[in-house]
Scaffold this active site. Sequence first.
Site, mmCIF file in Angstrom:
data_model
loop_
_atom_site.group_PDB
_atom_site.id
_atom_site.type_symbol
_atom_site.label_atom_id
_atom_site.label_comp_id
_atom_site.label_asym_id
_atom_site.label_seq_id
_atom_site.Cartn_x
_atom_site.Cartn_y
_atom_site.Cartn_z
ATOM 1 N N GLY A 164 0.646 4.170 4.423
ATOM 2 C CA GLY A 164 0.374 3.207 5.156
ATOM 3 C C GLY A 164 0.989 2.429 6.046
ATOM 4 O O GLY A 164 1.124 1.732 6.644
ATOM 5 N N CYS A 196 1.956 -1.451 -9.365
ATOM 6 C CA CYS A 196 2.422 -0.864 -8.298
ATOM 7 C C CYS A 196 4.318 -0.350 -9.036
ATOM 8 O O CYS A 196 4.956 0.601 -8.128
ATOM 9 C CB CYS A 196 2.926 -2.292 -7.866
ATOM 10 S SG CYS A 196 1.495 -2.261 -6.473
ATOM 11 N N GLU A 228 5.766 -3.142 0.815
ATOM 12 C CA GLU A 228 5.804 -2.622 -0.192
ATOM 13 C C GLU A 228 4.490 -1.378 -0.175
ATOM 14 O O GLU A 228 3.850 -1.969 -0.408
ATOM 15 C CB GLU A 228 5.059 -3.861 -1.299
ATOM 16 C CG GLU A 228 6.076 -3.328 -3.197
ATOM 17 C CD GLU A 228 5.150 -4.137 -4.241
ATOM 18 O OE1 GLU A 228 4.217 -3.065 -5.041
ATOM 19 O OE2 GLU A 228 4.559 -5.110 -4.187
ATOM 20 N N GLY A 278 1.055 -1.224 -0.086
ATOM 21 C CA GLY A 278 -0.030 0.087 -0.366
ATOM 22 C C GLY A 278 1.117 1.177 -0.260
ATOM 23 O O GLY A 278 1.744 1.438 -0.609
ATOM 24 N N SER A 279 0.295 2.269 0.299
ATOM 25 C CA SER A 279 0.922 3.388 0.307
ATOM 26 C C SER A 279 2.362 4.109 1.833
ATOM 27 O O SER A 279 2.620 3.156 2.535
ATOM 28 C CB SER A 279 0.047 5.016 1.104
ATOM 29 O OG SER A 279 -0.148 4.349 1.931
#
Length: 460
Positions: free
Chosen positions: A212, A264, A230, A208-209
């Site tokens: 996050g 991604c 990631e 995610g971000s």
Amino acid sequence: MTRILRCISPIDGSVFAEREALSPDAARATATRARAAQAGWAARPLSERVDLVMAGVEALGAMNDEIVPELAHMMGRPVRYGGEFGGVRERASHMAAIAREGLADLQVGEDATFKRYIKRVPHGVVFVVAPWNYPYMTAINTVAPALVAGNTVMLKHATQTLLVGERMARAFHSAGVPEDVFQNVFLDHDTTATLIGERAFDFVNFTGSVGGGRAMERAAAGTFTAMGLELGGKDPGYVMEDADLDAAVATLIDAAVYNSGQCCCGIERIYVHESLYDVFVEKSVETVRALRLGNPLEEATTIGPMANVRFAEEVRAQIDEALKMGATAHIATMPADDGAAYLTPQILTDVTHDMRVMRDESFGPVVGIMPVKDDDEAVRLMNNSEFGLTASLWTADLERAERVGDRVETGTVFLNRADYLDPGLCWTGCKNTGRGGSLSVIGYHNLTRPKSYHLKKVTR
């Protein structure tokens, strides 16, 4: 207070699905069941675990006709692309094939006095927090090898793709994976943080971000819970003077706009040798102008809406700021662009790294293109980023690509391709892209812990 999680469809802004989030006590009970089931699952033969996981994958594939339009409703990917099952099967199959190798004991030595070796043993309970952009493929990266390695898994999907975890759990349970071994959960952020802080999990995998990822690390502070993260990306492409120009345009522009740029490892900035720059831009503009923005349920649509209006708003803001700072936009507003989730894909030139569109993650269908004079300038610009997931190099000279690749700060270097995940390689990043790695033999190493055996023999 009961918390309802709602998936708002980007097609028309309607509520497509909603589920009730588990209370903290119910979530704890779920984690307790996962922990209780883990030892028995790990005790099963490796071949049995592999067979059950692959049967679950095939059961998921049998649902594909329902999954494809469901994904279009939830996150906007056009049905013409057929979903994600090909990638799911490829990744799970590879991890199944290398399971014995990836989980094998490391033999250190044995003689008349001692036997020494290192085992790979499961962490215990693995918590997978999966994103919405490729919800099946990103989840299977960890779910399949975690189960094969003898862990139990709790899966939490993004609210934008609320129904994905349910389908995965249903498929795996129908194939014989015990319900407590693989559980789908609906959790809000507070309950997620509470469980992590209480050390309900032995390993957390989050995609995610950056924000996050920081929240995950804050929740885990002091628990020493292992994590794989990631996070963001700003992946560059570099087209050298001897590149196959047509192939570079087709691949890099597809990598920039496919899935509405929500990949991604999508390409977000391109550096082109000055000798090819003008024609590269011209061909790129032609390629993007040929796209059809529209309803993802229609077969003619080649680019659908972004998954959420707020994602599109961020991309529009980056484009608008760049234009005010002197950038040039090449794509006229498309008829289906509604100023909300449906966003015209855009190519920008006259861009600099002073612009957010060349620094911040866009995660949308926009790409900036800059000319460069040589490898040194290209490497400097590619590394001028807080992120480091992949870089895509384009040249006929393999040795040159390897030299340039050695200088680029990323987890993966592509040559003459982009936006692809090879399950035989470790999927990893550096800098603010995160830490850890999935898939490959290294993926198994990250989903297990080493346990050393130093056995002294009794001799007479």
